[in-house]
Design a protein around this motif. Structure first.
Motif, PDB file in Angstrom:
ATOM      1  N   ASN A   1      61.319  57.035  38.959  1.00 16.03           N
ATOM      2  CA  ASN A   1      61.205  56.347  40.246  1.00 16.03           C
ATOM      3  C   ASN A   1      61.354  57.325  41.400  1.00 16.03           C
ATOM      4  N   ILE A   2      62.299  58.271  41.239  1.00 12.78           N
ATOM      5  CA  ILE A   2      62.494  59.292  42.276  1.00 12.78           C
ATOM      6  C   ILE A   2      61.244  60.157  42.409  1.00 12.78           C
ATOM      7  N   LEU A   3      60.637  60.517  41.266  1.00 12.20           N
ATOM      8  CA  LEU A   3      59.416  61.327  41.280  1.00 12.20           C
ATOM      9  C   LEU A   3      58.281  60.600  41.992  1.00 12.20           C
ATOM     10  N   ILE A   4      58.107  59.310  41.684  1.00 13.65           N
ATOM     11  CA  ILE A   4      57.039  58.536  42.309  1.00 13.65           C
ATOM     12  C   ILE A   4      57.256  58.420  43.810  1.00 13.65           C
ATOM     13  N   VAL A   5      58.505  58.250  44.234  1.00 14.85           N
ATOM     14  CA  VAL A   5      58.812  58.156  45.664  1.00 14.85           C
ATOM     15  C   VAL A   5      58.483  59.468  46.370  1.00 14.85           C
ATOM     16  N   LYS A   6      58.793  60.591  45.725  1.00  9.39           N
ATOM     17  CA  LYS A   6      58.461  61.899  46.312  1.00  9.39           C
ATOM     18  C   LYS A   6      56.945  62.080  46.415  1.00  9.39           C
ATOM     19  N   ILE A   7      56.229  61.654  45.381  1.00 14.10           N
ATOM     20  CA  ILE A   7      54.764  61.708  45.419  1.00 14.10           C
ATOM     21  C   ILE A   7      54.242  60.809  46.535  1.00 14.10           C
ATOM     22  N   ASN A   8      54.853  59.644  46.663  1.00 16.80           N
ATOM     23  CA  ASN A   8      54.460  58.700  47.697  1.00 16.80           C
ATOM     24  C   ASN A   8      54.600  59.311  49.086  1.00 16.80           C
ATOM     25  N   PHE A   9      55.734  59.981  49.337  1.00 14.20           N
ATOM     26  CA  PHE A   9      55.971  60.585  50.643  1.00 14.20           C
ATOM     27  C   PHE A   9      54.952  61.688  50.932  1.00 14.20           C
ATOM     28  N   GLY A  10      54.687  62.525  49.929  1.00 15.52           N
ATOM     29  CA  GLY A  10      53.752  63.628  50.141  1.00 15.52           C
ATOM     30  C   GLY A  10      52.304  63.185  50.220  1.00 15.52           C
TER      31      GLY A  10
END
Length: 334
Positions: free
Chosen positions: A202-211
């Motif tokens: 979930n943390i990885l997806i959120v970081k991808i989402n932000f970028g």
């Protein structure tokens, strides 16, 4: 914690709350005035965006690729506000803080989906202005209505799939600590932090989402306006340069209103401690004010729209006069 439903699988216990409790704006003085203010913002947003869509639909001169994107932006702004503000009013003004697990995930999906669609539509409008100014002779061949519909369709498919995955991954989390969401809506960024099992994906997806969905569109918009600026410098006549700049003014203002407050909020939260209520108010205003201002800016700052409004008003006035004359004639004949 409210009633819990537990399921065991492969020696791992997943705890899923029946409800979440939305606790934002706690102990905020005179909070009801703020909720009334949001209600007024919502009314203006609905009227403004409905008006701009109505004008684009009726005015044939606005049936172009550019105004298909503008119509889409108005529709997205209307949907974004409708996904957020009525629920905020219901939650805090009428004190319905509990929301079912499924309804919370739905709320999270729609809020994030429409926020993303707004950002991507601003990118499409930047692309439209880039082609119009840098490649004016080829504009009508490159940016066609068919192309615009195709771009918007791909955006919808991508956004729906992406945020379905983003929100769907909440189902792999176990909530054995708390079901209290310290926000004004079902904020995914807070929900996954409540988990007591591994939430690394979930943390990885959120970081991808932000970028991918926040930084990338803003960077591409910046690059497009840099190219537009270089193209404007090559225009010899000052009058033509000013005319070209005016075509970008409305869109540039929309980008500034949409992104600058968001960036300020995020930078401020990283550098200085902010009271939770102030943070929530800033974030909620960042999400609700741009959809209200977008149709106003496009109405007042775009000559084509203002001209179309005047033409439709005159046409409506002429039609009304004709109907009145016909009714008078009919009454005299009777």
């Amino acid at each position: 914690m409210s009633s819990m439903q537990s399921n065991s699988s492969a020696n791992v216990t997943f705890v899923r709350p029946a409800t979440f409790f939305i606790s934002g704006f706690s102990n905020m003085p005179h909070a009801k005035y703020y909720y009334v203010f949001l209600s007024l913002v919502y009314v203006v947003t609905v009227l403004g965006n409905s008006f701009i869509m109505y004008i684009i639909y009726l005015a044939r001169r606005l049936h172009t690729a550019k105004y298909i994107a503008v119509f889409h932006l108005a529709l997205i702004d209307l949907c974004e506000s409708s996904a957020l503000i009525p629920k905020v009013i219901d939650t805090f003004l009428f004190e319905h803080h509990d929301i079912s697990y499924e309804a919370c995930l739905e709320n999270s999906f729609f809020v994030y989906h429409f926020m993303n669609m707004e950002s991507m539509t601003l990118l499409v409008l930047a692309y439209d202005r880039l082609v119009a100014i840098c490649f004016p002779l080829h504009y009508h061949a490159i940016v066609t209505r068919k192309t615009m519909f195709l771009i918007l369709g791909v955006m919808w498919i991508f956004s729906v799939i992406y945020f379905s995955v983003l929100v769907g991954l909440v189902n792999i989390l176990s909530f054995c600590r708390s079901n209290v969401i310290d926000s004004y809506f079902c904020d995914h960024g807070i929900i996954y932090r409540l988990a007591c099992n591994d939430n690394s994906i979930n943390i990885l997806i959120v970081k991808i989402n932000f970028g991918l969905l926040i930084c990338t569109p803003l960077l591409l918009i910046f690059i497009s306006y840099f190219c537009i600026g270089l193209a404007l410098l090559k225009i010899a006549h000052g009058a033509e340069r000013i005319k070209a700049m005016k075509t970008c003014t409305s869109h540039f203002m929309l980008v500034a209103i949409g992104y600058i407050p968001f960036l300020i909020n995020n930078i401020a939260s990283l550098t200085t401690p902010i009271h939770p209520n102030i943070r929530l108010i800033n974030n909620s205003l960042t999400q609700t004010i741009p959809p209200m201002l977008n149709p106003i800016i496009y109405t007042l700052k775009t000559e084509e729209v203002m001209q179309s409004i005047k033409e439709l008003y005159k046409q409506n006035k002429v039609n009304t006069t004709k109907r009145m004359k016909c009714s008078r004639r009919n009454s005299k004949q009777k």
